[in-house]
Write a protein that holds these residues in place. Structure first.
Motif, PDB file in Angstrom:
ATOM      1  N   VAL A 124      54.696  27.828  -2.824  1.00 35.09           N
ATOM      2  CA  VAL A 124      54.400  26.448  -3.239  1.00 35.09           C
ATOM      3  C   VAL A 124      52.952  26.330  -3.741  1.00 35.09           C
ATOM      4  CG1 VAL A 124      54.189  24.058  -2.426  1.00 35.09           C
ATOM      5  CG2 VAL A 124      56.129  25.469  -1.690  1.00 35.09           C
TER       6      VAL A 124
ATOM      7  N   GLU B 117      52.801  28.216  -7.346  1.00 31.56           N
ATOM      8  CA  GLU B 117      53.851  28.046  -8.356  1.00 31.56           C
ATOM      9  C   GLU B 117      53.314  27.572  -9.704  1.00 31.56           C
ATOM     10  OE1 GLU B 117      56.655  25.384  -6.477  1.00 31.56           O
ATOM     11  OE2 GLU B 117      55.306  23.667  -6.572  1.00 31.56           O
TER      12      GLU B 117
ATOM     13  N   ARG C  33      55.331  17.323  -0.399  1.00 31.10           N
ATOM     14  CA  ARG C  33      55.109  16.860  -1.770  1.00 31.10           C
ATOM     15  C   ARG C  33      54.635  15.419  -1.738  1.00 31.10           C
ATOM     16  NH1 ARG C  33      59.823  18.070  -5.760  1.00 31.10           N
ATOM     17  NH2 ARG C  33      60.852  16.250  -4.849  1.00 31.10           N
TER      18      ARG C  33
ATOM     19  N   MET D 242      58.880  15.013   0.321  1.00 29.12           N
ATOM     20  CA  MET D 242      59.723  16.207   0.404  1.00 29.12           C
ATOM     21  C   MET D 242      58.978  17.301   1.150  1.00 29.12           C
ATOM     22  SD  MET D 242      62.434  18.032  -0.820  1.00 29.12           S
ATOM     23  CE  MET D 242      63.018  17.547  -2.451  1.00 29.12           C
TER      24      MET D 242
ATOM     25  N   ARG E 143      58.300  20.732   1.198  1.00 27.34           N
ATOM     26  CA  ARG E 143      58.504  21.879   0.310  1.00 27.34           C
ATOM     27  C   ARG E 143      58.674  23.157   1.134  1.00 27.34           C
ATOM     28  NH1 ARG E 143      57.011  22.281  -4.754  1.00 27.34           N
ATOM     29  NH2 ARG E 143      58.458  23.999  -4.572  1.00 27.34           N
ATOM     30  N   TYR E 144      57.888  23.276   2.204  1.00 24.01           N
ATOM     31  CA  TYR E 144      57.941  24.511   2.978  1.00 24.01           C
ATOM     32  C   TYR E 144      57.425  24.248   4.375  1.00 24.01           C
ATOM     33  CZ  TYR E 144      57.572  29.563   3.836  1.00 24.01           C
ATOM     34  OH  TYR E 144      57.725  30.839   4.326  1.00 24.01           O
TER      35      TYR E 144
ATOM     36  N   VAL F 184      62.940  24.456   3.866  1.00 22.75           N
ATOM     37  CA  VAL F 184      62.531  24.627   2.469  1.00 22.75           C
ATOM     38  C   VAL F 184      63.152  23.480   1.669  1.00 22.75           C
ATOM     39  CG1 VAL F 184      62.681  26.091   0.405  1.00 22.75           C
ATOM     40  CG2 VAL F 184      62.374  27.144   2.668  1.00 22.75           C
ATOM     41  N   ASP F 185      62.325  22.738   0.981  1.00 21.23           N
ATOM     42  CA  ASP F 185      62.774  21.648   0.113  1.00 21.23           C
ATOM     43  C   ASP F 185      63.775  20.712   0.798  1.00 21.23           C
ATOM     44  OD1 ASP F 185      61.069  22.400  -1.892  1.00 21.23           O
ATOM     45  OD2 ASP F 185      62.535  23.610  -2.956  1.00 21.23           O
TER      46      ASP F 185
ATOM     47  N   TYR G  86      48.890  20.595  -2.157  1.00 20.98           N
ATOM     48  CA  TYR G  86      49.257  21.581  -1.132  1.00 20.98           C
ATOM     49  C   TYR G  86      48.071  22.401  -0.624  1.00 20.98           C
ATOM     50  CZ  TYR G  86      53.756  20.380  -3.188  1.00 20.98           C
ATOM     51  OH  TYR G  86      54.842  19.692  -3.656  1.00 20.98           O
TER      52      TYR G  86
END
Lengths: 388, 388
Positions: free
Chosen positions: A351, A354, B149, B154, B156-157, B164-165, B233
């Motif tokens: 993440v 990316e 996010r 969300m 993401r990780y 995950v997501d 992030y």
């Protein structure tokens, strides 16, 4: 008057960074109308800072618009760059062109404050003597390969030159003696800003710039602003510990720092060139590696591994949009990209990486010098007509 | 109306962060006169957000001034905290008091999105049912132990939970069903903000907060602003590679990350407690070490070494004014301070560390929850009366 001063500075900043711009483009960027631009431009032109040129053609989108051009030949700053292997002085024009330059190479690391200041001041005077009549010098900026105290340009720590608490900024100002202060910055901090302004980082406000000199310097922008930290000493990327067990000794007194593993001494030693010195020796290793010489290729790959670990850590910490390899890391990265990218894939969070782009410097060896020039221009851009 | 809205929000922000303040103090902080404060306060009081109380005594410095008090009991948010070993929900009042709280412990790592959302929503409803009549809920915030996010919350990780997501923010919003969005943030990012607002980091805009849960989270403020990076992030401190040769495997798939070497699994295994789980087990190790149990003391010292390497790197990179140890790192640091400080002395540049203070969290286990609460209050503080 503050708003007016600010508008004058903003307009001048736009043409300094972007070069000639039409009145229409300036009006759009600044969110004011064309007649305001016309008035601001007239004031800046009367002061000799810009000129207006007739449009060269129609664009099809409305009536053609006069072009505002920075007076690059007339308005300039002195910029200095102290690297371990080279001293550079230049006269840089508004808009960024290097108008004239002097340079002396050094054959070994280390030189004392007096020597460096004397050599720089001598080159600075040569540049002033050689400048055409009518040239103005709007400021002075200097880049130094060490930790710089904001405000007075004191070198707090420059292990590669062996400097601790040396009054570089004030001494250079005194030696030049032209009544202008010298704005000093760390070389990689300035390189980061220059790459953001006119290099490989344009449009990338979350930017990491790595500068390979003898050590590995770092300049980091967070949301378009330099990461200074509490005292202005942030981004000491080269002293990130990457090899805690049995790492190579570092000039800072620790061992296993990124620059101990991936700096000039490590590269030259791994390539069997211990005892050589300077950026051209490192570049020769990169060229040999590219040409397939086995020892050089192995050396650069090993360096790429450490560099990749360092970059992976920075990506995890900063989630940058771009990482830029400058100084000799430009040539090292061009050869060691597979190792660097493999380490990033292994150690940076998906993440976090990316959307991170890896790029080489767009300004090559002039990134730090151009960053110093921009420090020199700061006062002029803040208040172009010295309006109170 | 924008300036008026902004003044209302600024005043409310001041009493939210600082608690009751006199009109005189507010006038000084906001740079406006007392009659403006009087007018703003009247509007906020009419909306039930603050009340005015008569001064309790004279200060000797001018006439006594009415005190503006946040309506903490009436105006609240829901705040959620998802840690690996514990789910927490709370109703937090304007000004920061935790008015009511629900908590469930988990006995092992990992739980799916549906389960977590169902449990949180159930606790949230309980809190709403238990709230006194006339209570308003101004917003909802949530803290999660993973990469979030911005915008939609969300996950993401989240390697510690195996996520995950996962659409955590939108699912929790749907499950609560009270017509308010859920503002989600990474636990350590929120912890950093909470410590800056009302904890050990007040007055320190260049702040690093390290949060020990199963992993090691990081929240970093640069000039008072959260370091997000390109995508939000940033500050993934736990995945900084500190032990590249033979490091312990990490949940992220790499090995030798800071959290692999200094996180819960490493601590418990080194102390001979492999198989145990959660913050209380880690705290038991710290207590044993403090009491002189040899295995525990050796385990904590070893963890302190890795933690010190990580902090040294962060000091070199960020030149922070304060580094705050939160979550279980609070107790670990209290025992392992000698090892942490020794590593910092060894690996952080003297100039970078000369003014960096090391502190333990001022908010203990509530840092992340209070950070989530502040996310919930953000819309109210931005525009208290929903003035357009």
């Amino acid at each position: 008057m503050r708003r007016h001063r600010s508008n004058l500075g903003t307009l001048l900043h736009h043409v300094h960074v972007s070069g000639p711009l039409s009145r229409a483009a300036l009006a759009e960027r600044m969110g004011v109308n064309r007649s305001t631009i016309h008035g601001l431009t007239a004031e800046l032109a009367a002061a000799g800072l810009v000129r207006e040129e007739p449009p060269t053609g129609t664009t099809g989108a409305g009536r053609p618009s006069f072009v505002v051009v920075p007076e690059s030949q007339r308005v300039s700053v002195l910029a200095f760059d102290v690297a371990v292997d080279r001293l550079t002085a230049a006269r840089v024009g508004l808009g960024g062109p290097i108008l004239d330059r002097r340079q002396v190479a050094r054959s070994r690391a280390g030189a004392d404050l007096d020597t460096v200041v004397r050599e720089l001041a001598g080159m600075g005077r040569e540049l002033l003597d050689a400048a055409p009549a009518g040239t103005t010098v709007a400021g002075i900026g200097a880049s130094y390969c060490g930790m710089i105290r904001p405000g007075d340009g004191m070198v707090r720590y420059g292990p590669e030159m062996g400097w601790v608490d040396q009054a570089f900024g004030t001494e250079l100002e005194r030696a030049l003696g032209i009544g202008l202060p010298v704005a000093v910055g760390n070389e990689a901090h300035l390189g980061a800003l220059a790459e953001y302004t006119r290099g490989a980082g344009v449009g990338s406000p979350d930017l990491i710039y790595l500068h390979g000199d003898v050590g590995v310097g770092g300049g980091i922008l967070v949301g378009g602003k330099p990461l200074g930290g509490e005292g202005g000493y942030g981004a000491e990327v080269g002293h990130m510990l990457v090899n805690p067990v049995g790492g190579r000794p570092c000039l800072c007194g620790s061992a296993g720092c990124l620059e101990a593993e991936a700096g000039e001494y490590a590269i030259l030693e791994a390539a069997g060139r211990a005892g050589e010195f300077g950026r051209e020796a490192v570049r020769a290793v990169a060229r040999d590696a590219e040409a397939g010489h086995l020892a050089a290729a192995a050396a650069v790959a090993g360096i790429g591994d450490w560099l990749g670990i360092g970059v992976a850590n920075l990506i995890n910490l900063f989630n940058p949009s771009v990482v830029i390899f400058g100084g000799v890391l430009r040539e090292i990265y061009e050869v060691a990209a597979p190792e660097v990218e493999s380490r990033i894939a292994q150690h940076a969070m998906p993440v976090s990486r990316e959307r991170a782009k890896l790029r080489v410097s767009g300004l090559a060896d002039d990134a730090t010098l151009l960053g110093a020039a921009d420090r020199g221009f700061a006062a002029l851009l803040h208040n172009p007509l010295k309006v109170e």
